[in-house]
Design an enzyme around this catalytic site. Sequence first.
Site, short mmCIF file in Angstrom:
data_model
loop_
_atom_site.label_atom_id
_atom_site.label_comp_id
_atom_site.label_asym_id
_atom_site.label_seq_id
_atom_site.Cartn_x
_atom_site.Cartn_y
_atom_site.Cartn_z
N HIS A 73 4.25 4.34 -1.35
CA HIS A 73 4.67 5.55 -0.63
C HIS A 73 5.98 5.99 -1.26
O HIS A 73 6.96 5.24 -1.27
CB HIS A 73 4.83 5.28 0.86
CG HIS A 73 3.55 4.95 1.55
ND1 HIS A 73 3.42 3.90 2.44
CD2 HIS A 73 2.31 5.52 1.47
CE1 HIS A 73 2.18 3.85 2.89
NE2 HIS A 73 1.48 4.82 2.31
N GLU A 76 9.67 5.57 0.33
CA GLU A 76 10.12 4.25 0.81
C GLU A 76 10.98 3.62 -0.28
O GLU A 76 10.53 2.79 -1.08
CB GLU A 76 8.90 3.41 1.19
CG GLU A 76 8.13 4.07 2.34
CD GLU A 76 6.87 3.32 2.74
OE1 GLU A 76 6.52 2.31 2.09
OE2 GLU A 76 6.21 3.78 3.71
N HIS A 169 7.29 -2.22 1.28
CA HIS A 169 7.34 -0.89 1.92
C HIS A 169 8.52 -0.84 2.88
O HIS A 169 9.16 -1.84 3.18
CB HIS A 169 6.06 -0.65 2.72
CG HIS A 169 4.83 -0.48 1.89
ND1 HIS A 169 4.16 0.71 1.76
CD2 HIS A 169 4.13 -1.38 1.13
CE1 HIS A 169 3.11 0.55 0.97
NE2 HIS A 169 3.07 -0.71 0.58
N GLU A 232 6.96 -4.77 5.38
CA GLU A 232 7.66 -3.63 5.96
C GLU A 232 9.09 -4.08 6.23
O GLU A 232 9.32 -4.98 7.03
CB GLU A 232 6.98 -3.18 7.26
CG GLU A 232 5.53 -2.76 7.09
CD GLU A 232 5.38 -1.38 6.45
OE1 GLU A 232 6.41 -0.68 6.29
OE2 GLU A 232 4.24 -1.00 6.13
#
Length: 352
Positions: A73, A76, A169, A232
Amino acid sequence: MTSSAERDMTASLSMLDDFLAYTLALARPAANETHGSCAGGVRWAWLADGVLSMEPAVLTADTRSVLASAGVHGDETAPIELLSCLVRDIACGEAALTCRLLVILGNVDAMREACRYRDDDLNRLFSGRHLQLPHSHEAPRAAALEQAAVQFFASASRQPGARWHIDMHTAIRASAFERFALLPHTGRPISRAMFEWLGHARISAVLLHTAKGNTYSHFTAHTCGAEACTLELGKVRPFGQNDLTRFAGANEGLRDLLAGTKRRGEAELPRAFTVIDQITKQSDAFELLVAADVANFTPFAKDTLLARDGDYRYVVQHDEERLVFPNATVKPGLRAGLMVIETTRGTLSSLV
């Protein structure tokens, strides 16, 4: 007179000193400068935009192979900056490398435009799903990243624990657990080595998928046999506005993995949560009945109505379910949230 090794090292420094800036500038090495060597005899090769391989001077039949990716992404940014710093430190000898390493900066075009993606979420296009969207701007990149992983792991040891993929991420929203991991469903027993590594990387929680998906880590786990995870690691920030000290645990964990070292003492293993359902957006009439800023892993009690869309309803069935990745703005047909329950005790007792 300058030796050829010294010339190789000098040619590589502009790229390896700031691999992120080099990639964002869409710079490409000359045909005779796509590979070389750097500190400690580490061999490097530029393979494509945002794709770089590095290998130690000595390889053995069971040398570990690690794919480290970020920027799937494009907005990010913190993990992308961490990988660029890692490349620089390996190149100048400040970080040890004892394994084969493939560094991937994922959606370069989205990174340059400071957006998540151009047409479609790249992290939903793997395992061949890109073939269903041939006109998507992201489809060729998904195919290229699949090929890069397959080619990298084709030369990897098949010994247990020799193949790893760490896909980093950051989350769009706050979370009850600031740093958490997602493990793809493979049908294989859950790896104790992965859980222990996540603990040393200061990951607080692990989300266990129960069905095959189309993320990059699902692809490498299924197709390449890798111990794969999606991390994450905090919230989305623009380039240059990240406090990278907040990501120290994952950064140190990755560097330890690449160096083949372990920290002293036992780390606390993460809590485990298992996916039990998902909320699906079926039409533009979809309503997600939670606050717009609800945090990941927010718990909801039994009988709570969380979403509706025409005749569709999602009502909490267990005493407690937690909502992860709520997003009412996805396209119809896509996931608008994952529902999980805590399974820490059973998960930790089943690790192998």
